[in-house]
Design a protein around this motif. Structure first.
Motif, PDB file in Angstrom:
ATOM      1  N   GLY A  78       0.793  -1.224   0.000  1.00 20.75           N
ATOM      2  CA  GLY A  78       0.000   0.000   0.000  1.00 20.75           C
ATOM      3  C   GLY A  78       0.820   1.265   0.000  1.00 20.75           C
ATOM      4  O   GLY A  78       0.407   2.282   0.544  1.00 20.75           O
ATOM      5  N   GLY A  79       1.990   1.217  -0.619  1.00 23.85           N
ATOM      6  CA  GLY A  79       2.860   2.385  -0.689  1.00 23.85           C
ATOM      7  C   GLY A  79       3.145   2.789  -2.123  1.00 23.85           C
ATOM      8  O   GLY A  79       3.090   1.974  -3.044  1.00 23.85           O
ATOM      9  N   LYS A  80       3.456   4.045  -2.315  1.00 21.56           N
ATOM     10  CA  LYS A  80       3.772   4.562  -3.640  1.00 21.56           C
ATOM     11  C   LYS A  80       4.858   5.614  -3.521  1.00 21.56           C
ATOM     12  O   LYS A  80       4.852   6.427  -2.590  1.00 21.56           O
ATOM     13  CB  LYS A  80       2.519   5.173  -4.283  1.00 21.56           C
ATOM     14  N   VAL A  81       5.793   5.605  -4.465  1.00 26.26           N
ATOM     15  CA  VAL A  81       6.868   6.589  -4.496  1.00 26.26           C
ATOM     16  C   VAL A  81       6.800   7.345  -5.815  1.00 26.26           C
ATOM     17  O   VAL A  81       6.808   6.744  -6.891  1.00 26.26           O
ATOM     18  CB  VAL A  81       8.257   5.920  -4.381  1.00 26.26           C
ATOM     19  N   THR A 173       1.012  -3.716  -5.588  1.00 28.23           N
ATOM     20  CA  THR A 173       0.642  -2.657  -4.645  1.00 28.23           C
ATOM     21  C   THR A 173       1.714  -2.446  -3.575  1.00 28.23           C
ATOM     22  O   THR A 173       1.492  -1.716  -2.610  1.00 28.23           O
ATOM     23  CB  THR A 173      -0.689  -3.010  -3.959  1.00 28.23           C
ATOM     24  N   THR A 174       2.864  -3.082  -3.744  1.00 27.13           N
ATOM     25  CA  THR A 174       3.947  -2.966  -2.773  1.00 27.13           C
ATOM     26  C   THR A 174       5.060  -2.084  -3.322  1.00 27.13           C
ATOM     27  O   THR A 174       5.489  -2.240  -4.463  1.00 27.13           O
ATOM     28  CB  THR A 174       4.523  -4.351  -2.430  1.00 27.13           C
ATOM     29  N   LYS A 226      -5.120  -4.428   6.224  1.00 28.24           N
ATOM     30  CA  LYS A 226      -3.893  -4.698   6.976  1.00 28.24           C
ATOM     31  C   LYS A 226      -2.688  -4.474   6.060  1.00 28.24           C
ATOM     32  O   LYS A 226      -2.758  -4.744   4.876  1.00 28.24           O
ATOM     33  CB  LYS A 226      -3.888  -6.134   7.505  1.00 28.24           C
ATOM     34  N   ARG A 227      -1.604  -3.994   6.636  1.00 28.26           N
ATOM     35  CA  ARG A 227      -0.436  -3.658   5.824  1.00 28.26           C
ATOM     36  C   ARG A 227       0.723  -4.614   6.103  1.00 28.26           C
ATOM     37  O   ARG A 227       1.131  -4.802   7.251  1.00 28.26           O
ATOM     38  CB  ARG A 227       0.014  -2.226   6.117  1.00 28.26           C
TER      39      ARG A 227
END
Length: 250
Positions: A78-81, A173-174, A226-227
């Motif tokens: 659930g992270g984005k750069v 999505t990671t 949940k992450r």
């Protein structure tokens, strides 16, 4: 400045977007990782800008100098750069100039500190020298980053200025960060240089992009609420250990 290439592997700078604490042992090494941010939620369509705090510790349960970690892979669900959002400062340019004075101000993502031992793996850690080094984290553009490490006496037995190139990663999505520490930064004058602790903070950075406020690091949420947060450590001997924690929220 006398350039002594040493003490550079630091497991830090990722897009962990939740709080985690976990410890695990493999071979002779015990790893402990923590990370967190106050930002929760967000979706792919409407992500939320986030900052990050990240720490790790490495030790040998027998009290010896631990094995040297060669590669670090940090992954957060659930992270984005958005690496193209900011100007870049490349690792090669930092090494060539031996200073970060010419790096664009907006390329600076955050700061931290690491501690390394100077000794032989497997020998008593109490006999090893200790080196404390501040570092900065720069965006390098093109999906890359750079860790700029500087040491001064007397907090370190040597003076050094060295960049570690890193790469932002994306798997579904990671998102995360990975880097391999060069051999010259893992060994000097016949001694091993394991980094035994590191702590860093990446600021919450936003810029206007395409008419909306965009974060350099963003949370896009998790399907199950949940992450999954993990760090994979790979030693020089090829021993790979993934320290993973599934958080109760995302």
């Amino acid at each position: 400045m006398h350039r002594f290439k040493a003490l550079a592997g630091c497991g830090l700078a990722s897009v962990a977007l939740a709080t985690a604490a976990y410890a695990q042992t493999t071979g002779g090494n015990t790893y402990e990782v923590t990370g967190g941010t106050s930002i929760r939620g967000g979706t792919t369509a409407k992500p939320k800008a986030a900052g990050l705090q990240f720490t790790f510790k490495l030790s040998d349960p027998s009290g010896n100098v631990p094995q040297v970690v060669k590669t670090y892979e940090i992954d957060v669900e659930g992270g984005k750069v958005n690496s193209s959002l900011l100007p870049g400062c490349k690792a090669a340019a930092l090494d060539a100039a031996q200073t970060d004075a010419k790096c664009p101000k907006d390329a600076l993502l955050g700061k931290g500190t690491l501690t390394a031992l100077i000794g032989k793996s497997g020998t008593p850690a109490a006999d090893a020298l200790t080196c404390s080094l501040p570092f900065k984290i720069y965006n390098s553009g093109g999906g890359k980053a750079a860790l700029w490490i500087v040491a001064r006496q007397p907090t370190c037995p040597v003076s050094l200025a060295q960049a570690v190139p890193a790469k932002w990663t994306k798997h579904g999505t990671t998102a995360g960060l990975s880097f391999t520490v060069p051999d010259t930064l893992r060994h000097q004058v016949g001694l091993d240089l394991p980094v035994v602790s590191a702590a860093a903070t990446i600021k919450k950075i936003t810029k206007k992009s395409k008419g909306r406020s965009t974060g350099f690091l963003e949370s896009t949420g998790c399907k199950d609420g949940k992450r999954d947060f993990s760090v994979t450590f790979t030693t020089e001997a090829g021993e790979k250990q993934t320290v993973k924690k599934t958080l109760a929220y995302c």
